[in-house]
Design an enzyme around this catalytic site. Structure first.
Site, PDB file in Angstrom:
ATOM      1  N   TRP A 200       0.860  -1.181   0.000  1.00 36.75           N
ATOM      2  CA  TRP A 200       0.000   0.000   0.000  1.00 36.75           C
ATOM      3  C   TRP A 200       0.904   1.241   0.000  1.00 36.75           C
ATOM      4  O   TRP A 200       1.897   1.289   0.740  1.00 36.75           O
ATOM      5  CB  TRP A 200      -0.905  -0.044   1.246  1.00 36.75           C
ATOM      6  CG  TRP A 200      -1.788   1.155   1.392  1.00 36.75           C
ATOM      7  CD1 TRP A 200      -2.750   1.574   0.519  1.00 36.75           C
ATOM      8  CD2 TRP A 200      -1.796   2.088   2.487  1.00 36.75           C
ATOM      9  NE1 TRP A 200      -3.349   2.708   0.998  1.00 36.75           N
ATOM     10  CE2 TRP A 200      -2.792   3.046   2.202  1.00 36.75           C
ATOM     11  CE3 TRP A 200      -1.070   2.198   3.668  1.00 36.75           C
ATOM     12  CZ2 TRP A 200      -3.067   4.103   3.061  1.00 36.75           C
ATOM     13  CZ3 TRP A 200      -1.353   3.251   4.528  1.00 36.75           C
ATOM     14  CH2 TRP A 200      -2.338   4.183   4.219  1.00 36.75           C
ATOM     15  N   ASP A 368     -15.722   9.143  -0.491  1.00 39.98           N
ATOM     16  CA  ASP A 368     -16.289   8.475   0.686  1.00 39.98           C
ATOM     17  C   ASP A 368     -16.984   9.475   1.625  1.00 39.98           C
ATOM     18  O   ASP A 368     -16.565  10.624   1.732  1.00 39.98           O
ATOM     19  CB  ASP A 368     -15.098   7.824   1.418  1.00 39.98           C
ATOM     20  CG  ASP A 368     -15.541   6.798   2.422  1.00 39.98           C
ATOM     21  OD1 ASP A 368     -16.743   6.644   2.634  1.00 39.98           O
ATOM     22  OD2 ASP A 368     -14.636   6.145   2.993  1.00 39.98           O
ATOM     23  N   ARG A 444      -9.760  -2.223   8.436  1.00 42.97           N
ATOM     24  CA  ARG A 444     -10.310  -0.867   8.353  1.00 42.97           C
ATOM     25  C   ARG A 444     -11.714  -0.800   8.956  1.00 42.97           C
ATOM     26  O   ARG A 444     -12.619  -0.159   8.419  1.00 42.97           O
ATOM     27  CB  ARG A 444     -10.361  -0.409   6.886  1.00 42.97           C
ATOM     28  CG  ARG A 444     -10.204   1.100   6.753  1.00 42.97           C
ATOM     29  CD  ARG A 444     -10.565   1.593   5.367  1.00 42.97           C
ATOM     30  NE  ARG A 444     -10.205   2.993   5.215  1.00 42.97           N
ATOM     31  CZ  ARG A 444     -10.757   3.820   4.365  1.00 42.97           C
ATOM     32  NH1 ARG A 444     -11.706   3.423   3.553  1.00 42.97           N
ATOM     33  NH2 ARG A 444     -10.374   5.071   4.300  1.00 42.97           N
ATOM     34  N   TRP A 478     -15.059   2.823  -7.851  1.00 42.56           N
ATOM     35  CA  TRP A 478     -15.383   1.551  -7.178  1.00 42.56           C
ATOM     36  C   TRP A 478     -14.172   1.156  -6.345  1.00 42.56           C
ATOM     37  O   TRP A 478     -13.150   0.745  -6.883  1.00 42.56           O
ATOM     38  CB  TRP A 478     -15.700   0.500  -8.224  1.00 42.56           C
ATOM     39  CG  TRP A 478     -15.948  -0.898  -7.735  1.00 42.56           C
ATOM     40  CD1 TRP A 478     -15.359  -1.546  -6.681  1.00 42.56           C
ATOM     41  CD2 TRP A 478     -16.850  -1.857  -8.312  1.00 42.56           C
ATOM     42  NE1 TRP A 478     -15.831  -2.827  -6.560  1.00 42.56           N
ATOM     43  CE2 TRP A 478     -16.747  -3.045  -7.552  1.00 42.56           C
ATOM     44  CE3 TRP A 478     -17.736  -1.819  -9.394  1.00 42.56           C
ATOM     45  CZ2 TRP A 478     -17.493  -4.187  -7.852  1.00 42.56           C
ATOM     46  CZ3 TRP A 478     -18.466  -2.964  -9.697  1.00 42.56           C
ATOM     47  CH2 TRP A 478     -18.345  -4.125  -8.918  1.00 42.56           C
ATOM     48  N   ASP A 479     -14.316   1.258  -5.044  1.00 40.02           N
ATOM     49  CA  ASP A 479     -13.194   1.007  -4.144  1.00 40.02           C
ATOM     50  C   ASP A 479     -13.315  -0.384  -3.509  1.00 40.02           C
ATOM     51  O   ASP A 479     -14.378  -1.028  -3.557  1.00 40.02           O
ATOM     52  CB  ASP A 479     -13.207   2.095  -3.054  1.00 40.02           C
ATOM     53  CG  ASP A 479     -11.817   2.372  -2.495  1.00 40.02           C
ATOM     54  OD1 ASP A 479     -10.919   1.536  -2.686  1.00 40.02           O
ATOM     55  OD2 ASP A 479     -11.654   3.425  -1.855  1.00 40.02           O
ATOM     56  N   MET A 480     -12.247  -0.836  -2.884  1.00 37.80           N
ATOM     57  CA  MET A 480     -12.223  -2.143  -2.219  1.00 37.80           C
ATOM     58  C   MET A 480     -11.064  -2.086  -1.243  1.00 37.80           C
ATOM     59  O   MET A 480      -9.913  -2.180  -1.637  1.00 37.80           O
ATOM     60  CB  MET A 480     -12.009  -3.215  -3.297  1.00 37.80           C
ATOM     61  CG  MET A 480     -12.199  -4.611  -2.860  1.00 37.80           C
ATOM     62  SD  MET A 480     -10.627  -5.322  -2.325  1.00 37.80           S
ATOM     63  CE  MET A 480     -11.004  -7.021  -2.399  1.00 37.80           C
ATOM     64  N   ASN A 481     -11.380  -1.860   0.026  1.00 40.31           N
ATOM     65  CA  ASN A 481     -10.338  -1.451   0.967  1.00 40.31           C
ATOM     66  C   ASN A 481      -9.821  -2.498   1.933  1.00 40.31           C
ATOM     67  O   ASN A 481      -9.049  -2.155   2.828  1.00 40.31           O
ATOM     68  CB  ASN A 481     -10.821  -0.243   1.771  1.00 40.31           C
ATOM     69  CG  ASN A 481     -10.553   1.048   1.034  1.00 40.31           C
ATOM     70  OD1 ASN A 481      -9.426   1.308   0.629  1.00 40.31           O
ATOM     71  ND2 ASN A 481     -11.584   1.842   0.826  1.00 40.31           N
ATOM     72  N   ASP A 551      -2.818   5.153  -3.296  1.00 44.85           N
ATOM     73  CA  ASP A 551      -3.233   6.209  -2.365  1.00 44.85           C
ATOM     74  C   ASP A 551      -2.085   7.176  -2.123  1.00 44.85           C
ATOM     75  O   ASP A 551      -2.247   8.151  -1.386  1.00 44.85           O
ATOM     76  CB  ASP A 551      -3.690   5.608  -1.035  1.00 44.85           C
ATOM     77  CG  ASP A 551      -5.138   5.162  -1.103  1.00 44.85           C
ATOM     78  OD1 ASP A 551      -5.808   5.497  -2.096  1.00 44.85           O
ATOM     79  OD2 ASP A 551      -5.606   4.477  -0.175  1.00 44.85           O
TER      80      ASP A 551
HETATM   81  C1  GLA Z   1      -9.383   4.359  -0.319  1.00 44.25           C
HETATM   82  C2  GLA Z   1      -9.143   5.036  -1.650  1.00 44.25           C
HETATM   83  C3  GLA Z   1      -9.031   6.522  -1.463  1.00 44.25           C
HETATM   84  C4  GLA Z   1     -10.305   7.038  -0.844  1.00 44.25           C
HETATM   85  C5  GLA Z   1     -10.565   6.314   0.467  1.00 44.25           C
HETATM   86  C6  GLA Z   1     -11.927   6.670   1.011  1.00 44.25           C
HETATM   87  O1  GLA Z   1      -8.273   4.464   0.512  1.00 44.25           O
HETATM   88  O2  GLA Z   1      -8.036   4.499  -2.279  1.00 44.25           O
HETATM   89  O3  GLA Z   1      -8.776   7.159  -2.684  1.00 44.25           O
HETATM   90  O4  GLA Z   1     -11.362   6.875  -1.744  1.00 44.25           O
HETATM   91  O5  GLA Z   1     -10.531   4.908   0.308  1.00 44.25           O
HETATM   92  O6  GLA Z   1     -12.200   6.008   2.175  1.00 44.25           O
END
Ligand code: GLA
Length: 748
Positions: A200, A368, A444, A478-481, A551
């Site tokens: 990351w 977000d 998270r 479209w995120d995936m954390n 990020d």
């Molecule tokens: C991830 C994404 C960021 C942002 C945050 C929001 O970390 O990579 O760009 O959108 O989530 O929670």
């Protein structure tokens, strides 16, 4: 073109490459050539290619009655372990607890022109005039199995796309433990295994190691292709450079667990394979059922790593991503994440939008924090309804206000996730990926939704579709954390499906949601993201023509991330934002000029508090946006070239984009750290992408011929030497210089 040279030899060729397969005496297939085109082979040449060279010593032989033939001497096209070859195979099966030592023998070959694009599953595609697939049907008589090896060749590429279909023709269930997708055989070990790895905030940094006897392998078991390793790998001939020499690349059209490995045997022959990671994978094939592997894309270049990258770019933009995105200009985005994080009101967002619009930005992306009670990252995922505290009159009215300003509207979703406090979890506690154990890991502050369950996919689709309709949304991020732990599905348990099918079924669920959304809303631009670049792969690119690569938005850090990524992916896929200084991830201070000089390569965006900008900074931004708009096609779809090598430890970076008609280029030169007493007159090597017999003007001033650029080089910016106070162009750390090179029409 696919030619059957005789009843045992298949030659796939076009003006760029040749790939040759041969049926061995035991009926299996070997891959005897992949490289420069070998068209119009004569019979003598064919004999030369298939003739034996040398027998290896001391190995087990395949036939009882022939002491010579052993599989280990042959570059198997789809290797099997356990029958006279002891290297790792591509396929591993069992039934009733007993391993299968398969014996697939060639039966027939068919060819088919054209390959459709189908949203159900990511694959490469091409029209009838552009692509042809060779399918070799093999049968294992004793175990009653059919294996079809598919190879597709495209008219405009060196790519060979491989996948395989296994059908159980027996009367009993069969277990697949391993079924890889791509195989490349190299006759020596004179290559570096190059991969793009990190973590990351430092994704896809180039790493290289020479091949040696044994296995080198990278992969992911995180349920996503991952930040740590990327499925794109390269085999660089040890004599290759940026622009010369043989280089092979492999990638997988897949977004889940994968493995990519190279095994060098005792005779220095190399077998490279890529596919779904066999660990944590298992698939049951009932009688009559089939399983098809994801596609692997193999690529060849004799023009070094730049050549290979350009082949991948062309191929991905024309045969993987929907072609309409080649011609649709990507909007210049304002994204509010680093400007506000969770702390915003509609009013604040509208003031940001007003400035953004004034500076020339085109699409407002609401990141977000807009839904449920999401004031921090511990809450509300899964409840995709507007937070009325932040948007008192609702999202439709916010979207309308943006529209009236002349801005497009985009929104952030994290469709695969669920928060412990969500309404969704209360309604559907069994929708979470969760082992029956009492303890479950949290990432998270959130859990993963069970996308192997079609009801979950349908439920999330409904919620997203409602928002899309309400806001006339044109863009989604479209995120995936978080990654998957304690993989287990209550749904699979109910269906009596083996839990080790989970990871693959999860990925299929992700593709199903993408497919549903794009079927209903075909013009949506979906930007992929996974905590930055945790899922930058060909599976996601099939649906998402651009991806948030990291990020880490720091200009210096992005130099390495961009070069590593663009070694195997198109510039048009790399979303690049200008953020604040000091940067939020590394706290480094850099000038706005430097940050814009890095971010303008690729789809451009801004992600900083526009309300805090000085008038001078606003001026700089609007000028840069005007320049970008005038050269957007070149800056997103030009030929990207790495002019100096760019590994994370290199100090001076230089890259450029060249127009396809060779009339224009934009070159970026970057200096991470100032060095004492640099050379007074120096040139950058200039690649052969302009016309040698024409003159070019640099930044509207100096004129130079293409011939001199190629043979002498591009003058480096004048670095501060300590004595050139009146003439230097660059001084200090984190500096950049942009060359805009344009052909002069009035000269010959
Ligand atoms: C991830 C994404 C960021 C942002 C945050 C929001 O970390 O990579 O760009 O959108 O989530 O929670």
């Amino acid at each position: 073109m696919i030619e059957q040279l005789n009843d045992r030899l298949f030659h796939m060729s076009n003006p760029h490459t040749s790939f040759i397969l041969h049926v061995m005496q035991n009926g299996q297939i070997e891959q005897i050539y992949y490289g420069k085109p070998l068209r119009g082979l004569t019979d003598e040449e064919i004999d030369y290619l298939v003739a034996e060279q040398n027998k290896s010593a001391g190995t087990v032989k395949f036939f009882e009655d022939d002491s010579n033939f052993t599989l280990t001497d042959h570059p198997q096209a789809y290797p099997v372990y356990g029958t006279s070859d002891f290297k790792e195979g591509a396929i591993e099966l069992s039934s009733n607890q007993a391993p299968y030592y398969t014996d697939f023998r060639f039966v027939e070959a068919t060819t088919k022109k054209g390959k459709a694009r189908n949203l159900d599953c990511p694959t490469t595609y091409g029209d009838k005039e552009e692509s042809e697939t060779l399918s070799l049907r093999l049968i294992d008589q004793e175990r009653q199995l059919e294996l079809i090896l598919h190879y597709t060749l495209f008219c405009d590429s060196t790519a060979i796309v491989q996948s395989q279909t296994l059908t159980n023709q027996s009367k009993t269930d069969l277990q697949i433990h391993r079924m890889l997708s791509g195989v490349l055989n190299l006759s020596t070990k004179a290559y570096d295994f190059t991969h793009f790895s990190g973590a990351w905030l430092k994704e896809r940094h180039e790493k290289k190691r020479p091949l040696e006897q044994g296995i080198v392998s990278i992969g992911s078991l995180k349920g996503a292709s991952s930040h740590q390793h990327n499925p794109f790998i390269r085999l660089d001939h040890q004599q290759s450079t940026l622009d010369h020499g043989e280089v092979y690349g492999l990638n997988l059209v897949y977004s889940g667990n994968f493995i990519a490995q190279a095994e060098v045997d005792e005779w220095d022959k190399t077998r490279v394979m890529i596919g779904i990671h066999p660990s944590q994978f298992r698939w049951t094939l009932a009688p009559e059922d089939s399983f098809t592997t994801p596609e692997a894309v193999l690529m060849y270049s004799d023009a070094g790593t730049n050549g290979l990258a350009q082949h991948f770019t062309h191929f991905i933009e024309n045969h993987l991503i929907d072609r309409k995105w080649r011609d649709t200009p990507r909007p210049i985005v304002f994204n509010n994440w680093e400007a506000t994080y969770f702390d915003f009101t509609e009013e604040k967002l509208l003031s940001l939008a007003t400035i953004g619009k004034h500076l020339g930005m085109e699409c407002f992306v609401l990141d977000d924090g807009w839904f449920g009670k999401r004031n921090n990252d511990r809450s509300s995922l899964g409840d995709w309804t507007v937070d009325k505290q932040k948007f008192p009159t609702g999202l439709a009215s916010f979207a309308n206000k943006l529209k009236n300003m002349g801005l497009q509207f985009g929104m952030w979703f994290e469709p695969e996730m669920i928060s412990p406090d969500s309404q969704l979890l209360k309604q559907h506690p069994d929708w979470v990926v969760k082992h029956p154990y009492s303890r479950i890991s949290v990432g998270r502050g959130q859990y993963v939704l069970d996308f192997s369950n079609p009801d979950v996919v349908a439920g999330i689709y409904e919620q997203m579709a409602a928002i899309i309709e309400e806001t006339n949304l044109t863009y989604i991020k479209w995120d995936m954390n978080r990654n998957i732990t304690e993989a287990y599905s209550a749904y699979l348990e109910k269906q009596a499906i083996h839990q080790q099918e989970f990871f693959h079924r999860y990925v299929q669920g992700v593709y199903a949601l993408y497919g549903k959304l794009l079927t209903a809303y075909p013009d949506l631009l979906i930007e992929g993201c996974a905590g930055g670049g945790g899922r930058y792969d060909l599976g996601i690119l099939f649906y998402s023509p651009q991806i948030w690569p990291s990020d880490n938005s720091d200009g210096v850090e992005r130099l390495s991330i961009l070069s590593g990524t663009l070694a195997g992916y198109p510039l048009s896929s790399f979303s690049n934002h200008v953020s604040a200084s000091p940067n939020h991830q590394v706290l480094r201070e850099t000038s706005l000029a430097f940050r814009q000089d890095v971010a303008m390569f690729g789809p451009l965006g801004y992600e900083l508090d526009l309300l805090a900008l000085t008038d001078e900074e606003k001026q700089q931004i609007s000028e840069r946006i005007a320049f970008y708009k005038a050269h957007r096609h070149l800056l997103t779809h030009g030929k990207f070239v790495q002019i100096l090598p760019n590994r994370p430890y290199d100090n001076e970076i230089c890259w450029g984009v060249f127009s396809h008609d060779r009339s224009e280029a934009i070159i970026g030169f970057y200096q991470k750290m100032a060095r004492a007493n640099p050379a007074a007159k120096a040139y950058l090597p200039f690649p052969d992408y302009l016309k040698k017999d024409r003159y070019y003007q640099i930044n509207g001033q100096e004129t130079v011929s293409g011939n001199l650029l190629k043979n002498v080089g591009l003058k480096k910016p004048r670095l501060f030497t300590g004595v050139n106070h009146a003439t230097y162009q660059l001084a200090g750390d984190c500096q950049s210089f942009i060359y805009h090179i344009v052909e002069r029409k009035d000269t010959k």
